[in-house]
Design a protein around this motif. Structure first.
Motif, PDB file in Angstrom:
ATOM      1  N   LEU A 128       0.892  -1.286   0.007  1.00 52.59           N
ATOM      2  CA  LEU A 128      -0.045   0.014   0.053  1.00 52.59           C
ATOM      3  C   LEU A 128       0.770   1.067   0.030  1.00 52.59           C
ATOM      4  O   LEU A 128       0.541   2.258  -0.725  1.00 52.59           O
ATOM      5  CB  LEU A 128      -0.885  -0.105   1.030  1.00 52.59           C
ATOM      6  N   LEU A 129       2.069   1.417   0.826  1.00 50.11           N
ATOM      7  CA  LEU A 129       3.089   2.472   0.658  1.00 50.11           C
ATOM      8  C   LEU A 129       3.747   2.442  -0.976  1.00 50.11           C
ATOM      9  O   LEU A 129       3.692   3.659  -1.237  1.00 50.11           O
ATOM     10  CB  LEU A 129       4.110   2.091   1.682  1.00 50.11           C
ATOM     11  N   LEU A 130       3.888   1.396  -1.560  1.00 49.54           N
ATOM     12  CA  LEU A 130       4.207   1.528  -2.974  1.00 49.54           C
ATOM     13  C   LEU A 130       2.993   2.070  -3.695  1.00 49.54           C
ATOM     14  O   LEU A 130       3.314   2.828  -4.542  1.00 49.54           O
ATOM     15  CB  LEU A 130       4.547   0.060  -3.336  1.00 49.54           C
ATOM     16  N   SER A 263      -4.318   5.716   0.621  1.00 49.52           N
ATOM     17  CA  SER A 263      -3.266   4.344   0.605  1.00 49.52           C
ATOM     18  C   SER A 263      -2.469   4.488   1.721  1.00 49.52           C
ATOM     19  O   SER A 263      -2.110   3.411   2.380  1.00 49.52           O
ATOM     20  CB  SER A 263      -2.799   4.235  -0.630  1.00 49.52           C
ATOM     21  N   TRP A 264      -1.685   5.483   2.130  1.00 49.59           N
ATOM     22  CA  TRP A 264      -0.674   5.799   3.134  1.00 49.59           C
ATOM     23  C   TRP A 264      -1.344   5.336   4.430  1.00 49.59           C
ATOM     24  O   TRP A 264      -0.988   4.811   5.466  1.00 49.59           O
ATOM     25  CB  TRP A 264      -0.059   6.914   3.131  1.00 49.59           C
ATOM     26  N   GLY A 265      -2.671   6.148   4.526  1.00 53.30           N
ATOM     27  CA  GLY A 265      -3.516   5.813   5.895  1.00 53.30           C
ATOM     28  C   GLY A 265      -3.962   4.433   6.093  1.00 53.30           C
ATOM     29  O   GLY A 265      -3.820   3.905   7.028  1.00 53.30           O
ATOM     30  N   PHE A 266      -4.276   3.647   4.780  1.00 56.17           N
ATOM     31  CA  PHE A 266      -4.802   2.570   5.109  1.00 56.17           C
ATOM     32  C   PHE A 266      -3.582   1.347   5.221  1.00 56.17           C
ATOM     33  O   PHE A 266      -3.443   0.461   5.938  1.00 56.17           O
ATOM     34  CB  PHE A 266      -5.341   2.029   3.589  1.00 56.17           C
ATOM     35  N   ALA A 267      -2.192   1.940   4.807  1.00 59.38           N
ATOM     36  CA  ALA A 267      -1.293   1.093   5.176  1.00 59.38           C
ATOM     37  C   ALA A 267      -0.782   1.090   6.621  1.00 59.38           C
ATOM     38  O   ALA A 267      -0.519   0.156   7.366  1.00 59.38           O
ATOM     39  CB  ALA A 267      -0.132   1.752   4.154  1.00 59.38           C
ATOM     40  N   LEU A 268      -1.027   2.421   7.165  1.00 61.66           N
ATOM     41  CA  LEU A 268      -0.769   2.322   8.719  1.00 61.66           C
ATOM     42  C   LEU A 268      -1.782   1.760   9.593  1.00 61.66           C
ATOM     43  O   LEU A 268      -1.314   0.990  10.387  1.00 61.66           O
ATOM     44  CB  LEU A 268      -0.904   3.901   9.155  1.00 61.66           C
ATOM     45  N   ILE A 272      -0.798  -1.271  11.973  1.00 61.38           N
ATOM     46  CA  ILE A 272      -1.239  -1.640  13.342  1.00 61.38           C
ATOM     47  C   ILE A 272      -2.031  -2.653  13.603  1.00 61.38           C
ATOM     48  O   ILE A 272      -1.786  -3.284  14.468  1.00 61.38           O
ATOM     49  CB  ILE A 272      -2.292  -0.104  13.568  1.00 61.38           C
ATOM     50  N   LEU A 273      -2.550  -3.292  12.649  1.00 60.57           N
ATOM     51  CA  LEU A 273      -3.286  -4.575  12.823  1.00 60.57           C
ATOM     52  C   LEU A 273      -2.279  -5.758  12.636  1.00 60.57           C
ATOM     53  O   LEU A 273      -2.358  -6.501  13.562  1.00 60.57           O
ATOM     54  CB  LEU A 273      -4.227  -4.876  11.306  1.00 60.57           C
ATOM     55  N   PHE A 274      -1.232  -5.555  12.218  1.00 53.53           N
ATOM     56  CA  PHE A 274      -0.178  -6.550  12.129  1.00 53.53           C
ATOM     57  C   PHE A 274       0.357  -6.483  13.475  1.00 53.53           C
ATOM     58  O   PHE A 274       0.728  -7.423  14.224  1.00 53.53           O
ATOM     59  CB  PHE A 274       0.968  -5.993  11.123  1.00 53.53           C
TER      60      PHE A 274
END
Length: 277
Positions: A128-130, A263-268, A272-274
């Motif tokens: 998602l960062l990419l 996308s960056w927010g969703f990556a964060l 966090i879920l990880f």
């Protein structure tokens, strides 16, 4: 355990919106699977959703598809027997699509290898960062006015590479293809139409993959489960049409920064879920 009706509808709605918007459908489905407490939405659901999204996309691109079919037919007729000459831009578009499709298929062959890790939240976060970095490209490059008549094969190759990056679950095929095209100086409207045509090919490959996986798994399904999946797929198709209208409006703006930040927010969130799940 399969999804209930509400879960099918939510999954279908989100899948339809994110399949056309440049924010990765697979990443959103992975997070929904985690929240629903299920291992998989099921191959039948994926097949129906991909077919629904493909149908919506073909409907939205029907004029361009008709133009390409007509030009291909004209190209098969000997030059001396043609009543009208093929449209030059469409001829070059067909050639670029071939180049891009070959590149996309080569990358999609790695789907089997990435599928074993694509549900891991840390892997989703990185991809998602990419996706966000790819979407920010139009903001840091100049707008161009190239179309297929003056695009080198390299542009088609790179746009096909972008579409093929959807092998990474956090990368949107249409977002990567579109952003790479715009950053290469391709006219925004042409880049979007070309990306739609590439997404049609991506979905066809995904459907083939889904059918193979369903045949290999040999898992049965109930009539009620099939009905729920079909209803979710119908909602996905309608959501695709809405997403297409949104993207058609958005492409005229200076960049896709809003989608990049999303996308960056969703990556964060995935990271966090990880750490917590």
């Amino acid at each position: 355990m399969g999804m209930n009706l509400l879960q099918n509808l939510i999954m279908g709605l989100v899948s339809g919106l994110t399949e056309l918007l440049p924010i990765s459908a697979e990443a959103h489905r992975a997070v929904l699977r985690l929240f629903f407490g299920i291992e998989s939405e099921g191959a039948v659901f994926l097949i129906l959703v991909h077919i629904a999204c493909l149908s919506a996309l073909i409907y939205g691109c029907k004029d361009e598809i008709h133009r390409i079919r007509r030009t291909r037919h004209q190209m098969k007729i000997p030059a001396r027997r043609r009543k009208t000459q093929p449209d030059t831009q469409t001829v070059y578009t067909i050639q670029l699509l071939r180049t891009a499709t070959i590149m996309m298929i080569v990358l999609k062959l790695f789907t089997l290898k990435t599928s074993v890790i694509q549900t891991r939240m840390n892997f989703l976060a990185l991809s998602l960062l990419l996706n966000g970095f790819l979407l920010i490209l139009p903001a840091i490059t100049r707008n161009g006015n190239k179309d297929s008549r003056n695009m080198p094969r390299l542009d088609g190759f790179l746009m096909g590479f972008g579409a093929g990056l959807s092998v990474l679950p956090g990368v949107s095929p249409i977002g990567a293809c579109l952003s790479i095209g715009i950053s290469r100086g391709v006219d925004r409207k042409f880049a979007l139409n070309f990306s739609y045509l590439m997404l049609i090919r991506v979905l066809l490959v995904d459907i083939i993959f889904d059918v193979v996986m369903l045949a290999a798994s040999g898992v049965g399904f109930s009539a009620l489960g099939l009905l729920f999946a079909a209803l979710g797929a119908i909602l996905a198709g309608l959501a695709c049409i809405l997403a297409m209208k949104i993207l058609n409006f958005t492409v005229s703006s200076e960049s896709f920064s809003g989608f990049a930040y999303y996308s960056w927010g969703f990556a964060l969130l995935c990271f966090i879920l990880f750490l917590t799940v």
